[in-house]
Design a protein around this motif. Sequence first.
Motif, PDB file in Angstrom:
ATOM      1  N   LEU A 129      23.952  39.194 -54.370  1.00 44.42           N
ATOM      2  CA  LEU A 129      24.944  37.985 -54.643  1.00 44.42           C
ATOM      3  C   LEU A 129      24.281  36.759 -53.884  1.00 44.42           C
ATOM      4  CD1 LEU A 129      28.364  39.518 -55.783  1.00 44.42           C
ATOM      5  CD2 LEU A 129      25.878  38.959 -57.531  1.00 44.42           C
ATOM      6  N   ARG A 130      24.458  35.921 -54.013  1.00 41.03           N
ATOM      7  CA  ARG A 130      24.603  35.341 -53.169  1.00 41.03           C
ATOM      8  C   ARG A 130      26.263  33.706 -53.308  1.00 41.03           C
ATOM      9  NH1 ARG A 130      22.252  38.264 -50.629  1.00 41.03           N
ATOM     10  NH2 ARG A 130      19.571  37.467 -50.333  1.00 41.03           N
ATOM     11  N   ASN A 131      26.672  33.685 -52.325  1.00 40.16           N
ATOM     12  CA  ASN A 131      28.195  33.025 -53.238  1.00 40.16           C
ATOM     13  C   ASN A 131      28.693  32.651 -54.400  1.00 40.16           C
ATOM     14  OD1 ASN A 131      27.833  30.606 -50.347  1.00 40.16           O
ATOM     15  ND2 ASN A 131      26.349  29.833 -51.830  1.00 40.16           N
ATOM     16  N   GLY A 132      29.338  34.596 -53.772  1.00 41.36           N
ATOM     17  CA  GLY A 132      29.044  35.225 -55.181  1.00 41.36           C
ATOM     18  C   GLY A 132      28.516  35.589 -56.634  1.00 41.36           C
ATOM     19  N   ARG A 133      27.122  35.485 -56.292  1.00 45.74           N
ATOM     20  CA  ARG A 133      26.991  34.784 -57.641  1.00 45.74           C
ATOM     21  C   ARG A 133      24.734  35.617 -57.589  1.00 45.74           C
ATOM     22  NH1 ARG A 133      27.228  28.530 -59.582  1.00 45.74           N
ATOM     23  NH2 ARG A 133      28.811  29.028 -59.727  1.00 45.74           N
ATOM     24  N   LEU A 134      24.730  35.584 -58.537  1.00 52.42           N
ATOM     25  CA  LEU A 134      22.911  35.677 -58.173  1.00 52.42           C
ATOM     26  C   LEU A 134      22.327  35.143 -59.633  1.00 52.42           C
ATOM     27  CD1 LEU A 134      20.700  37.256 -57.927  1.00 52.42           C
ATOM     28  CD2 LEU A 134      21.349  39.072 -59.314  1.00 52.42           C
ATOM     29  N   GLU A 135      21.000  34.277 -59.077  1.00 51.24           N
ATOM     30  CA  GLU A 135      20.832  33.555 -60.162  1.00 51.24           C
ATOM     31  C   GLU A 135      18.848  33.641 -60.209  1.00 51.24           C
ATOM     32  OE1 GLU A 135      20.432  28.748 -58.730  1.00 51.24           O
ATOM     33  OE2 GLU A 135      22.606  29.087 -58.812  1.00 51.24           O
ATOM     34  N   MET A 136      18.290  33.707 -61.609  1.00 53.42           N
ATOM     35  CA  MET A 136      17.457  34.052 -61.626  1.00 53.42           C
ATOM     36  C   MET A 136      16.742  33.325 -62.472  1.00 53.42           C
ATOM     37  SD  MET A 136      18.821  38.415 -62.287  1.00 53.42           S
ATOM     38  CE  MET A 136      20.422  37.421 -63.018  1.00 53.42           C
ATOM     39  N   HIS A 137      15.510  33.772 -63.251  1.00 52.06           N
ATOM     40  CA  HIS A 137      14.495  33.448 -64.441  1.00 52.06           C
ATOM     41  C   HIS A 137      14.513  34.349 -64.952  1.00 52.06           C
ATOM     42  CE1 HIS A 137      14.452  29.609 -61.278  1.00 52.06           C
ATOM     43  NE2 HIS A 137      14.425  28.661 -62.714  1.00 52.06           N
ATOM     44  N   GLU A 138      13.713  34.337 -66.091  1.00 54.80           N
ATOM     45  CA  GLU A 138      13.024  35.236 -66.866  1.00 54.80           C
ATOM     46  C   GLU A 138      12.572  34.442 -68.113  1.00 54.80           C
ATOM     47  OE1 GLU A 138      11.932  38.048 -67.610  1.00 54.80           O
ATOM     48  OE2 GLU A 138      13.675  39.050 -67.437  1.00 54.80           O
ATOM     49  N   SER A 139      11.220  35.107 -68.270  1.00 57.40           N
ATOM     50  CA  SER A 139      10.433  34.279 -69.150  1.00 57.40           C
ATOM     51  C   SER A 139      10.558  34.752 -70.763  1.00 57.40           C
ATOM     52  CB  SER A 139       9.424  34.410 -68.715  1.00 57.40           C
ATOM     53  OG  SER A 139       8.946  33.735 -67.722  1.00 57.40           O
ATOM     54  N   TRP A 140      10.629  34.377 -71.684  1.00 59.20           N
ATOM     55  CA  TRP A 140      10.815  35.155 -73.138  1.00 59.20           C
ATOM     56  C   TRP A 140       9.296  34.552 -74.216  1.00 59.20           C
ATOM     57  CZ3 TRP A 140      15.108  34.724 -70.819  1.00 59.20           C
ATOM     58  CH2 TRP A 140      16.185  35.271 -71.520  1.00 59.20           C
ATOM     59  N   LEU A 141       9.085  36.028 -73.886  1.00 61.84           N
ATOM     60  CA  LEU A 141       7.342  35.617 -74.720  1.00 61.84           C
ATOM     61  C   LEU A 141       7.041  35.422 -75.881  1.00 61.84           C
ATOM     62  CD1 LEU A 141       5.592  37.946 -72.302  1.00 61.84           C
ATOM     63  CD2 LEU A 141       5.908  35.446 -72.041  1.00 61.84           C
ATOM     64  N   PHE A 142       6.628  34.749 -76.824  1.00 67.80           N
ATOM     65  CA  PHE A 142       7.136  34.629 -78.646  1.00 67.80           C
ATOM     66  C   PHE A 142       6.062  34.632 -79.432  1.00 67.80           C
ATOM     67  CE2 PHE A 142      10.964  32.322 -76.573  1.00 67.80           C
ATOM     68  CZ  PHE A 142      11.678  33.141 -78.047  1.00 67.80           C
ATOM     69  N   ASN A 143       5.835  35.795 -79.784  1.00 66.48           N
ATOM     70  CA  ASN A 143       4.721  35.856 -80.817  1.00 66.48           C
ATOM     71  C   ASN A 143       4.992  34.751 -81.978  1.00 66.48           C
ATOM     72  OD1 ASN A 143       3.212  37.638 -80.146  1.00 66.48           O
ATOM     73  ND2 ASN A 143       3.882  39.088 -81.167  1.00 66.48           N
ATOM     74  N   ASN A 144       4.110  34.831 -82.800  1.00 63.19           N
ATOM     75  CA  ASN A 144       3.933  33.265 -83.996  1.00 63.19           C
ATOM     76  C   ASN A 144       5.256  33.627 -84.585  1.00 63.19           C
ATOM     77  OD1 ASN A 144       2.113  32.327 -82.816  1.00 63.19           O
ATOM     78  ND2 ASN A 144       0.572  33.720 -84.342  1.00 63.19           N
ATOM     79  N   ASP A 145       5.786  35.614 -85.158  1.00 66.02           N
ATOM     80  CA  ASP A 145       6.273  35.381 -85.860  1.00 66.02           C
ATOM     81  C   ASP A 145       7.591  35.160 -85.050  1.00 66.02           C
ATOM     82  OD1 ASP A 145       7.057  37.361 -84.355  1.00 66.02           O
ATOM     83  OD2 ASP A 145       6.628  38.375 -85.596  1.00 66.02           O
ATOM     84  N   GLY A 146       7.595  34.948 -84.633  1.00 69.41           N
ATOM     85  CA  GLY A 146       9.408  34.279 -83.443  1.00 69.41           C
ATOM     86  C   GLY A 146      10.032  35.752 -83.165  1.00 69.41           C
TER      87      GLY A 146
END
Length: 160
Positions: A129-146
Amino acid sequence: MTTRTPLLFAVALLAGCSNVPPGETANKPRPMIEQIETTRDGTSTAATVDSYKADLAQRIYAVNSTQVYTTRPQALLRSVVVVKYSVDSAGNLLRSEIARSNHDRVTEATALATLRRSAPFPKPSPHLLRNGRLEMHESWLFNNDGRFQLRSLALVQMNE
């Protein structure tokens, strides 16, 4: 065994695969699902941000299983949506926003909705934690069917 017996067995088996536990409705908040390793108070034992992100990805997969594809991502993805989000010391989702995308509004909405629907998460270890929180990034990889996979757990993408 009659011909109806296998059919009844299949129906009963599928009925047990619901994402909503018995006695709960789809709109009611779900309790935290235990991840790979958590302490008795629900704190993740992940030592790094990447391993904590993998715990969260497993939670997102478990809650949104019908929207996840389990094979390798297709060669040319429909969309890649990067979400920036933060979690507090209790594992609550504080905020989420689109950091990058190809402006496919359907996949952006799906990424944000699946993240929100999956909260609360395991509590992050205090050292993450930094200042009581955790910041992150995540990538959603979408196929043609959603359907999607998350970069933290994704299989190797197809060549063609």
